[in-house]
Design an enzyme around this catalytic site. Structure first.
Site, PDB file in Angstrom:
ATOM      1  N   GLY A 173      -1.418  -5.733  -0.456  1.00 52.16           N
ATOM      2  CA  GLY A 173      -1.901  -6.179  -1.786  1.00 52.16           C
ATOM      3  C   GLY A 173      -0.918  -6.225  -2.820  1.00 52.16           C
ATOM      4  O   GLY A 173       0.346  -6.379  -2.266  1.00 52.16           O
ATOM      5  N   ASN A 174      -0.870  -5.539  -3.888  1.00 60.40           N
ATOM      6  CA  ASN A 174       0.158  -5.381  -4.934  1.00 60.40           C
ATOM      7  C   ASN A 174       1.168  -4.546  -4.377  1.00 60.40           C
ATOM      8  O   ASN A 174       2.503  -4.954  -4.503  1.00 60.40           O
ATOM      9  CB  ASN A 174      -0.452  -4.543  -5.992  1.00 60.40           C
ATOM     10  CG  ASN A 174      -1.622  -5.384  -6.907  1.00 60.40           C
ATOM     11  OD1 ASN A 174      -1.373  -6.801  -6.801  1.00 60.40           O
ATOM     12  ND2 ASN A 174      -2.496  -4.806  -7.328  1.00 60.40           N
ATOM     13  N   VAL A 175       0.972  -3.567  -3.699  1.00 62.87           N
ATOM     14  CA  VAL A 175       2.175  -2.716  -3.324  1.00 62.87           C
ATOM     15  C   VAL A 175       2.740  -3.286  -1.918  1.00 62.87           C
ATOM     16  O   VAL A 175       3.969  -3.449  -1.842  1.00 62.87           O
ATOM     17  CB  VAL A 175       1.906  -1.362  -2.909  1.00 62.87           C
ATOM     18  CG1 VAL A 175       3.061  -0.593  -2.472  1.00 62.87           C
ATOM     19  CG2 VAL A 175       1.326  -0.670  -4.346  1.00 62.87           C
TER      20      VAL A 175
ATOM     21  N   GLY B  78      -1.889  -3.397   4.767  1.00 62.21           N
ATOM     22  CA  GLY B  78      -2.397  -3.749   3.650  1.00 62.21           C
ATOM     23  C   GLY B  78      -1.318  -4.635   2.776  1.00 62.21           C
ATOM     24  O   GLY B  78      -0.119  -3.910   2.594  1.00 62.21           O
TER      25      GLY B  78
ATOM     26  N   LYS C 103      -8.047  13.221 -14.241  1.00 57.96           N
ATOM     27  CA  LYS C 103      -8.619  11.737 -13.578  1.00 57.96           C
ATOM     28  C   LYS C 103      -9.845  11.529 -14.633  1.00 57.96           C
ATOM     29  O   LYS C 103     -10.567  12.685 -15.088  1.00 57.96           O
ATOM     30  CB  LYS C 103      -8.905  11.931 -12.216  1.00 57.96           C
ATOM     31  CG  LYS C 103      -8.995  10.742 -11.752  1.00 57.96           C
ATOM     32  CD  LYS C 103      -7.591  10.106 -11.097  1.00 57.96           C
ATOM     33  CE  LYS C 103      -7.567   8.647 -10.617  1.00 57.96           C
ATOM     34  NZ  LYS C 103      -6.301   8.195 -10.177  1.00 57.96           N
TER      35      LYS C 103
HETATM   36  P1  NAD Z   1      -4.642  -3.484  -3.375  1.00 55.42           P
HETATM   37  O1  NAD Z   1      -5.989  -3.664  -3.662  1.00 55.42           O
HETATM   38  O2  NAD Z   1      -3.772  -4.484  -4.345  1.00 55.42           O
HETATM   39  O3  NAD Z   1      -4.447  -3.686  -1.995  1.00 55.42           O
HETATM   40  C1  NAD Z   1      -4.860  -3.070  -0.854  1.00 55.42           C
HETATM   41  C2  NAD Z   1      -4.934  -4.181   0.404  1.00 55.42           C
HETATM   42  O4  NAD Z   1      -5.427  -3.520   1.481  1.00 55.42           O
HETATM   43  C3  NAD Z   1      -5.796  -5.135   0.121  1.00 55.42           C
HETATM   44  O5  NAD Z   1      -5.050  -6.384   0.136  1.00 55.42           O
HETATM   45  C4  NAD Z   1      -6.815  -5.076   0.937  1.00 55.42           C
HETATM   46  O6  NAD Z   1      -7.450  -6.063   1.463  1.00 55.42           O
HETATM   47  C5  NAD Z   1      -6.090  -4.156   2.282  1.00 55.42           C
HETATM   48  N1  NAD Z   1      -6.933  -3.647   2.967  1.00 55.42           N
HETATM   49  C6  NAD Z   1      -8.052  -2.801   2.830  1.00 55.42           C
HETATM   50  N2  NAD Z   1      -8.438  -2.232   3.810  1.00 55.42           N
HETATM   51  C7  NAD Z   1      -7.538  -2.494   5.070  1.00 55.42           C
HETATM   52  C8  NAD Z   1      -7.464  -2.112   6.272  1.00 55.42           C
HETATM   53  N3  NAD Z   1      -8.250  -1.379   6.828  1.00 55.42           N
HETATM   54  N4  NAD Z   1      -6.383  -2.627   7.240  1.00 55.42           N
HETATM   55  C9  NAD Z   1      -5.449  -3.601   6.348  1.00 55.42           C
HETATM   56  N5  NAD Z   1      -5.474  -3.903   5.046  1.00 55.42           N
HETATM   57  C10 NAD Z   1      -6.665  -3.511   4.390  1.00 55.42           C
HETATM   58  O7  NAD Z   1      -4.184  -2.071  -3.932  1.00 55.42           O
HETATM   59  P2  NAD Z   1      -2.362  -1.804  -4.281  1.00 55.42           P
HETATM   60  O8  NAD Z   1      -2.378  -1.602  -5.730  1.00 55.42           O
HETATM   61  O9  NAD Z   1      -1.407  -2.543  -3.467  1.00 55.42           O
HETATM   62  O10 NAD Z   1      -2.450  -0.057  -3.862  1.00 55.42           O
HETATM   63  C11 NAD Z   1      -2.533  -0.112  -2.205  1.00 55.42           C
HETATM   64  C12 NAD Z   1      -2.640   1.796  -2.022  1.00 55.42           C
HETATM   65  O11 NAD Z   1      -1.422   2.340  -2.628  1.00 55.42           O
HETATM   66  C13 NAD Z   1      -3.992   2.001  -2.782  1.00 55.42           C
HETATM   67  O12 NAD Z   1      -4.482   3.341  -1.929  1.00 55.42           O
HETATM   68  C14 NAD Z   1      -3.547   2.683  -4.227  1.00 55.42           C
HETATM   69  O13 NAD Z   1      -4.521   3.503  -4.523  1.00 55.42           O
HETATM   70  C15 NAD Z   1      -2.172   3.282  -4.037  1.00 55.42           C
HETATM   71  N6  NAD Z   1      -1.254   3.084  -4.908  1.00 55.42           N
HETATM   72  C16 NAD Z   1      -0.995   1.973  -5.828  1.00 55.42           C
HETATM   73  C17 NAD Z   1       0.032   2.162  -6.719  1.00 55.42           C
HETATM   74  C18 NAD Z   1       0.300   0.957  -7.519  1.00 55.42           C
HETATM   75  O14 NAD Z   1       1.144   0.987  -8.180  1.00 55.42           O
HETATM   76  N7  NAD Z   1      -0.448  -0.073  -7.300  1.00 55.42           N
HETATM   77  C19 NAD Z   1       0.563   3.291  -7.028  1.00 55.42           C
HETATM   78  C20 NAD Z   1       0.053   4.577  -6.319  1.00 55.42           C
HETATM   79  C21 NAD Z   1      -0.784   4.399  -5.191  1.00 55.42           C
END
Ligand code: NAD
Length: 356
Positions: A188-190, A186, A78
Site C-alpha cells: 500500500g502507501n508505505v 503489504g 486518538k
Molecule cells: P494501506 O492501506 O495503503 O496498505 C496496506 C496494504 O496491505 C494494502 O495494499 C492491503 O491490500 C495490504 N494487505 C492487507 N492485508 C494483507 C495481507 N494479509 N497480506 C498482504 N497484504 C495485505 O496502508 P499504509 O498507509 O501503507 O499503512 C500500512 C500500515 O502501516 C498500516 O498498518 C498503517 O496503520 C501503518 N502506518 C502507516 C503510516 C503511514 O504513513 N501511512 C504511518 C504509521 C503506520
C-alpha cells in the site's frame, strides 16, 4: 477476589453525539504529560460501542508510547467515529452529510482547546482535515497545497529503513542493507515506497499483497519477486517487514517465520503482548512497531513547528529512529528482556522523568 481499584490510566474518554448531524465520536486522551495529545481520527465500522471504546482507549495509550520514544513534546490521544451498520457507513459517502459531520466533529475537537490535536487515520483524508481546519486549528496532516505535511507514507517508509538498519547492525554486525533479503507484507502507501528504497540500499525484496493488482504492479515496476500473501510468512529472508494491518504476528504465524528480524510499518503488529515474547523465544529480533513506524507521526508533528512544515527537518528527525531502536536493543540485551518489554520500559522512563 473483586478489585475495586480503577486502574485505567487515561486522562479522558469523551463520548459525543451531535443531534443535528447524528455524528457519534469518541475521543480518548491517554496522556498530556509531554504535551498536547496527538492522534488520528478513524472513521470505521464497529460491532458495538464497547468495541469502539476498547479501540480508542488502546490506540490512544499506544500513541503515548510512540510520542514518548519519538522524542516529541506531545502526548497520546486518538479519536474514533464509529458506525454500526452498512447503511450508516453509506451516509458518509454523501458529501453534504460528511461535511456537516466533519464540521460538527471539528467543533468538538475545538472545545478541548488544544488538549487534543487530531490527524488522519483510516477513512479520514487530508481533504477531510482541510474541511475541519475551518472550524478548529487543532488538526494536522493537511495537504501540501494547504501548507500541510501531506502524505506521511514516504517519511514512514524512510523511518522503517532507519529502524531496519539499527536491527541489522545488531543482528548481522553491519547497518548496511546491501545483500539482505527483505519480505515486504503489504504494498500500500508505505509498502510500495519501502520497496524501491530497499532496492536502492542494495537489498533484494520478495513481497505480497492481498490485492493481486498491487503485486503485479510491484513486479512490473521494480522487478521484485512476489508470492501469495500466506506464503510470505514462510519465505526465507533476513527481515520480515509487516506493512499491512495489525495482529499479523501471533501464535500461528510466528512459528512459520523464516527470518532473523521483523521490522515494518504496520500498527499493532503483535496480536497480544505474548507474541513479543514468542518472537524473543525464537531469537527473532522484533523492531517494535511504534518505534519503527514513528516517521509518519514525526512528519505530521513537524507541521506544528512555529515555522510551519519543513520536509528536510522531518526527515532529519526521522533519522533518530535508528538511535532509538539501538537503545531499545541495548536495553533488551542488558536487562535480558524482549524488545517489546524494553521499549515499554523506555517509554515509561520518559513519562516518569521530570518535564523540562
Ligand atoms: P494501506 O492501506 O495503503 O496498505 C496496506 C496494504 O496491505 C494494502 O495494499 C492491503 O491490500 C495490504 N494487505 C492487507 N492485508 C494483507 C495481507 N494479509 N497480506 C498482504 N497484504 C495485505 O496502508 P499504509 O498507509 O501503507 O499503512 C500500512 C500500515 O502501516 C498500516 O498498518 C498503517 O496503520 C501503518 N502506518 C502507516 C503510516 C503511514 O504513513 N501511512 C504511518 C504509521 C503506520
Amino acid at each position: 477476589m473483586t478489585s475495586h481499584r480503577f486502574d485505567d490510566t487515561h486522562e479522558l474518554l469523551a463520548i459525543h453525539h451531535d443531534p443535528a448531524t447524528d455524528l457519534h465520536a469518541l475521543i480518548a486522551i491517554h496522556s498530556t504529560r509531554l504535551g498536547p495529545a496527538i492522534g488520528g481520527t478513524r472513521l470505521k465500522w464497529y460491532p458495538s460501542l464497547d468495541a469502539a471504546r476498547h479501540d480508542v482507549l488502546r490506540l490512544s495509550e499506544g500513541m503515548t508510547y510512540k510520542t514518548a520514544l519519538a522524542g516529541l513534546s506531545l502526548g497520546g490521544g486518538k479519536a474514533v467515529i464509529p458506525y454500526f451498520s452498512e447503511a450508516e457507513g453509506a451516509e458518509w459517502a454523501i458529501p453534504e452529510i460528511r461535511a456537516a459531520r466533519l464540521i460538527a466533529y471539528a467543533q468538538i475537537v475545538d472545545n478541548l482547546r488544544g488538549r487534543f490535536i487530531t490527524a488522519e487515520d483510516a477513512n479520514i483524508t487530508p481533504g477531510d482535515l482541510a474541511i475541519m481546519k475551518r472550524s478548529t486549528m487543532y488538526v494536522a496532516g493537511l495537504p501540501r497545497e494547504e501548507h500541510g505535511s501531506g502524505d506521511p507514507a514516504p517519511v514512514t517508509a524512510r523511518g522503517v529503513v532507519w529502524a531496519m538498519k539499527a536491527i541489522t547492525q545488531d543482528a548481522f554486525g553491519s547497518s548496511s542493507l546491501d545483500g539482505l533479503h527483505v519480505a515486504v507484507q503489504g504494498l500500500g502507501n508505505v509498502g510500495m515506497r519501502l520497496v524501491p528504497t530497499l532496492l536502492a540500499e542494495g537489498a533484494s525484496v520478495t513481497a505480497a499483497d492481498v490485492r493481486p493488482e498491487l503485486a503485479i504492479a510491484a513486479n512490473r515496476d521494480f522487478g521484485i519477486a512476489t508470492v501469495e500473501p500466506d506464503a510470505l510468512f514462510e519465505t526465507h529472508c533476513d527481515v520480515f517487514a509487516p506493512c499491512a494491518y495489525g495482529a499479523v504476528l501471533n501464535s500461528t504465524t510466528i512459528p512459520r517465520l523464516r527470518c532473523r528480524a521483523v521490522v515494518g510499518s504496520a500498527n499493532n503488529q503483535l496480536d497480544e503482548e505474548a507474541a513479543g515474547e514468542l518472537l524473543h523465544a525464537r531469537s527473532i529480533l522484533y523492531g517494535v512497531d511504534y518505534v519503527a513506524n514513528a516517521g509518519g507521526l514525526i512528519n505530521v508533528a513537524q507541521e506544528l513547528a512555529p515555522d510551519g512544515y519543513d520536509e528536510a527537518a522531518a526527515l532529519k528527525k526521522t533519522e533518530n529512529i535508528y538511535h532509538t531502536m539501538q537503545r531499545v536493543l541495548t536495553t533488551a540485551r542488558d536487562r535480558r528482556i524482549s524488545t517489546t518489554m524494553a521499549a515499554q520500559y523506555m517509554a515509561r522512563e520518559v513519562l516518569l522523568a521530570p518535564v523540562a
